[in-house]
Design a protein around this motif. Structure first.
Motif, mmCIF file in Angstrom:
data_model
loop_
_atom_site.group_PDB
_atom_site.id
_atom_site.type_symbol
_atom_site.label_atom_id
_atom_site.label_comp_id
_atom_site.label_asym_id
_atom_site.label_seq_id
_atom_site.Cartn_x
_atom_site.Cartn_y
_atom_site.Cartn_z
ATOM 1 N N GLN A 115 47.751 41.307 39.315
ATOM 2 C CA GLN A 115 47.294 40.731 38.058
ATOM 3 C C GLN A 115 45.843 40.241 38.132
ATOM 4 O O GLN A 115 45.348 39.648 37.191
ATOM 5 C CB GLN A 115 48.214 39.566 37.662
ATOM 6 C CG GLN A 115 49.678 39.966 37.526
ATOM 7 C CD GLN A 115 50.571 38.767 37.303
ATOM 8 O OE1 GLN A 115 50.067 37.673 37.082
ATOM 9 N NE2 GLN A 115 51.875 39.004 37.346
ATOM 10 N N SER A 116 45.200 40.423 39.244
ATOM 11 C CA SER A 116 43.840 39.892 39.420
ATOM 12 C C SER A 116 42.899 40.960 39.972
ATOM 13 O O SER A 116 42.338 40.810 41.040
ATOM 14 C CB SER A 116 43.871 38.688 40.357
ATOM 15 O OG SER A 116 44.463 39.053 41.589
ATOM 16 N N LEU A 117 42.767 42.043 39.252
ATOM 17 C CA LEU A 117 41.933 43.137 39.738
ATOM 18 C C LEU A 117 40.448 42.850 39.560
ATOM 19 O O LEU A 117 39.614 43.375 40.292
ATOM 20 C CB LEU A 117 42.311 44.433 38.996
ATOM 21 C CG LEU A 117 43.767 44.901 39.190
ATOM 22 C CD1 LEU A 117 44.024 46.155 38.345
ATOM 23 C CD2 LEU A 117 44.047 45.165 40.658
ATOM 24 N N GLU A 118 40.080 42.054 38.553
ATOM 25 C CA GLU A 118 38.667 41.829 38.273
ATOM 26 C C GLU A 118 38.099 40.642 39.035
ATOM 27 O O GLU A 118 36.892 40.592 39.284
ATOM 28 C CB GLU A 118 38.470 41.621 36.777
ATOM 29 C CG GLU A 118 38.844 42.855 35.954
ATOM 30 C CD GLU A 118 38.623 42.632 34.478
ATOM 31 O OE1 GLU A 118 38.224 41.503 34.107
ATOM 32 O OE2 GLU A 118 38.838 43.583 33.698
ATOM 33 N N SER A 119 38.875 39.617 39.342
ATOM 34 C CA SER A 119 38.394 38.448 40.087
ATOM 35 C C SER A 119 39.388 38.116 41.170
ATOM 36 O O SER A 119 40.590 38.311 41.004
ATOM 37 C CB SER A 119 38.182 37.255 39.159
ATOM 38 O OG SER A 119 39.415 36.816 38.645
ATOM 39 N N CYS A 120 38.864 37.632 42.277
ATOM 40 C CA CYS A 120 39.737 37.328 43.405
ATOM 41 C C CYS A 120 40.523 36.044 43.140
ATOM 42 O O CYS A 120 40.092 35.160 42.397
ATOM 43 C CB CYS A 120 38.931 37.208 44.689
ATOM 44 S SG CYS A 120 37.712 35.868 44.650
ATOM 45 N N VAL A 121 41.668 35.953 43.786
ATOM 46 C CA VAL A 121 42.572 34.803 43.640
ATOM 47 C C VAL A 121 42.781 34.191 45.002
ATOM 48 O O VAL A 121 43.066 34.909 45.986
ATOM 49 C CB VAL A 121 43.912 35.238 43.029
ATOM 50 C CG1 VAL A 121 44.879 34.065 42.994
ATOM 51 C CG2 VAL A 121 43.705 35.811 41.640
ATOM 52 N N ALA A 122 42.638 32.879 45.067
ATOM 53 C CA ALA A 122 42.886 32.151 46.309
ATOM 54 C C ALA A 122 44.317 31.611 46.316
ATOM 55 O O ALA A 122 44.921 31.378 45.268
ATOM 56 C CB ALA A 122 41.884 31.008 46.454
ATOM 57 N N MET A 123 44.831 31.381 47.513
ATOM 58 C CA MET A 123 46.208 30.893 47.675
ATOM 59 C C MET A 123 46.193 29.711 48.633
ATOM 60 O O MET A 123 45.644 29.800 49.733
ATOM 61 C CB MET A 123 47.105 32.011 48.215
ATOM 62 C CG MET A 123 48.546 31.623 48.392
ATOM 63 S SD MET A 123 49.532 33.048 48.971
ATOM 64 C CE MET A 123 51.170 32.313 48.982
ATOM 65 N N LEU A 124 46.790 28.594 48.199
ATOM 66 C CA LEU A 124 46.899 27.390 49.033
ATOM 67 C C LEU A 124 48.386 27.143 49.303
ATOM 68 O O LEU A 124 49.196 27.084 48.363
ATOM 69 C CB LEU A 124 46.304 26.166 48.340
ATOM 70 C CG LEU A 124 44.780 26.039 48.277
ATOM 71 C CD1 LEU A 124 44.169 27.094 47.375
ATOM 72 C CD2 LEU A 124 44.384 24.642 47.807
#
Length: 591
Positions: A115-124
């Motif tokens: 779901q995040s092809l255009e911007s990176c997603v961080a995970m905590l």
């Protein structure tokens, strides 16, 4: 002007306050954890979040989530050490992934990377600890443009939230354990206080009846023959029905036959059936009770009253389950579970040659002894209420017992057992009308007990309690006036008014320094063993039975269980009488 650092501190403080308030609103941790995550997502601009709790064998399963569909949440299950979440759970060390697309350990089990092809997603991911161990993890996703954002503040906030979640989990677990313990105790007490019912007609919670219920439940599943023993009126047929209803044959027929109510010829025709023309009036073939009970249960009541010749016929049927109809020649085979009942002493009958020993061994496979009502007094209030409830339903009444009425019922000797109790409740409820039944409603309170004649009856029939020795000889050995003590004979005490103040002498129940001696220095045992003058008492001398205990009970029955009167009858002092009653464990009945 407020600095950025102060603004972040205020945001963090406000978030901690809201989360702590949310977690304390309910003990439903799935609900409170979800509400806390929902607030954090709006306050911190996080995208998705979920909580997983550890299960046995090192598995992790989703507890709640925000931003995930139901299908995605159902895929939230990991093994310890599996993926980023599994490693945080196994190590107890938090993790920050700046870009989940470039993380090889990220399993993308919920499709977050797609779901995040255009911007990176961080995970905590932060471990949730409680009781010095890791019990689960909390994970959040947030947008990280260019993978340049530093998540120190978010990680610090998430750590405090995880700590509060761990404390909430401990509180939930302790309260749940206490609640489960209280529930178990409440169920145990409810089970102990509530009368145990094997059927609508079997009521009891006393230790003797609980032992009977345990035996019934144990033997019900088998096909084994059961012999029910007990005095008349103890509910043998009701227990037999309970055994049938608990057995695999419950959907088949339950057939009853009272063997004492039929002559030998009629009993043979009733049990085995007859062919057309077998005797005068036999106009057609008729099936017997054995055939009617095929596949089910046959209850033979009063089995000790059948004749010697019929005992031989019955023995073959019990052994082979094969018989011939009266007047017939063909054999009939049946599958029947037999339950038999008697109030007679079969062992004594076998010894006297009145009952076949081989038949005795055939029917006495499993023997259940039903206690008389006087030995299960704790059941009397519940049974009386059961009979009164049934009377109210059938007659549209709303009668109820007063405490004094229950006290009278619990004090009676009940020579007729449950049958007499039922009769007494119905009679009293009918005459008392629609209202409260007090102790004054019972005829025995005015010395007008309607069954008093049965208390001293000399007939040798089933109405006489203990006629055939169903009570072991060592338990209640009593005797009648002018008769030697017979093994197993149980005699009831006659009803009477409660002792007056003048009869209730303190010497009968008090404790004195010389309670073993009367005023003349004679021991109470000596006074009971012999007649006045110190001479030994011959058998049945002066109408008194042999044996010290038998003489005591005989005297108490003759005097309406008033100690002072019984002492005068035995020509001993009230103090000696009280000592002797305590010595032999004789409970003084009050009517």
């Amino acid at each position: 002007m407020v600095s950025t650092h102060e603004s972040e501190a205020r945001r963090e403080l406000h978030a901690i306050y809201e989360v702590s308030k949310t977690l304390s609103t309910s003990l439903d941790i799935a609900k409170t954890f979800r509400e806390a995550l929902n607030y954090l997502l709006h306050a911190c601009s996080w995208r998705r979040a979920f909580v997983l709790l550890g299960e046995p064998e090192g598995r992790l399963r989703g507890l709640c989530s925000v931003g995930l569909t139901r299908e995605e949440q159902q895929r939230l299950h990991f093994q310890s050490g599996e993926g980023i979440v599994g490693r945080v759970y196994a190590s107890g060390v938090p993790a920050v992934v700046p870009d989940i697309r470039n993380e090889p350990l990220f399993l993308n089990r919920t499709g977050g990377a797609d779901q995040s092809l255009e911007s990176c997603v961080a995970m905590l991911v932060m471990p949730i600890r409680a009781d010095r161990r890791t019990i689960g993890v909390v994970s959040v996703d947030c947008l990280n443009p260019g993978a340049r954002r530093v998540f120190a503040e978010d990680l610090h906030l998430l750590k405090m939230v995880a700590t509060m979640m761990g404390q909430a989990f401990l509180l939930h677990r302790s309260v749940s354990a206490a609640h489960d313990s209280l529930q178990s105790e409440a169920r145990r007490m409810h089970k102990a206080l509530k009368p145990v019912q094997l059927s609508d007609q079997v009521v009891g919670s006393s230790p003797p009846m609980l032992a009977v219920f345990a035996q019934v439940e144990q033997v019900a599943a088998a096909r084994t023959t059961v012999l029910l023993r007990g005095e008349s009126g103890t509910g043998k047929e009701v227990i037999a029905r309970a055994i049938h209803n608990l057995s695999p044959r419950r959907n088949e027929a339950f057939v009853c036959v009272n063997c004492a109510a039929l002559t030998e010829s009629l009993l043979e025709s009733e049990l085995f059936g007859h062919e057309k023309g077998a005797f005068t009036g036999a106009q057609g073939q008729r099936k017997g009770r054995f055939e009617m009970a095929h596949g089910g249960t046959l209850f033979l009541d009063e089995i000790g009253d059948i004749s010697a010749s019929f005992q031989a016929k019955l023995l073959r049927v019990l052994q082979e389950r094969v018989f011939e109809r009266v007047g017939g020649a063909s054999q009939v085979k049946v599958d029947v579970r037999l339950i038999l009942a008697t109030n007679r002493n079969l062992e004594r009958m076998v010894q006297a040659g009145e009952f076949r020993a081989d038949l005795y061994y055939r029917i006495n496979v499993i023997s259940i002894q039903l206690p008389p009502l006087r030995e299960r007094r704790g059941d009397i209030p519940a049974m009386a209420q059961h009979f009164l409830d049934r009377f109210n339903r059938e007659n549209g009444r709303q009668s109820r017992f007063d405490v004094s009425a229950v006290r009278v019922l619990s004090s009676c000797y009940w020579p007729g057992n449950v049958r007499e109790l039922e009769n007494c409740v119905e009679r009293t409820a009918t005459m008392a009308g629609d209202g409260v039944i007090t102790d004054l409603a019972f005829p025995c309170r005015e010395n007008r007990c309607l069954t008093q004649v049965l208390h001293h009856i000399e007939r040798e029939d089933a109405v006489r309690p203990g006629r055939h020795g169903v009570i072991p000889i060592h338990e209640v050995p009593l005797a009648r006036a002018g008769q030697p003590a017979e093994a197993g004979a149980v005699l009831p005490a006659p009803p009477s008014l409660p002792p007056t103040a003048s009869d209730a002498l303190p010497e009968a129940t008090g404790h004195a320094d010389h309670e073993h001696l009367d005023d003349d220095g004679l021991d109470a045992d000596d006074a009971l063993q012999g007649l006045p003058g110190g001479q030994p008492a011959p058998a049945n001398a002066d109408g008194k039975p042999e044996g010290e205990r038998e003489r005591l009970i005989w005297a108490m029955e003759r005097c309406g269980w008033v100690q002072a009167k019984a002492a005068r009858l035995l020509k001993i002092s009230p103090r000696q009488m009280g000592y002797a009653l305590r010595k032999h464990g004789i409970e003084v009945r009050k009517f």
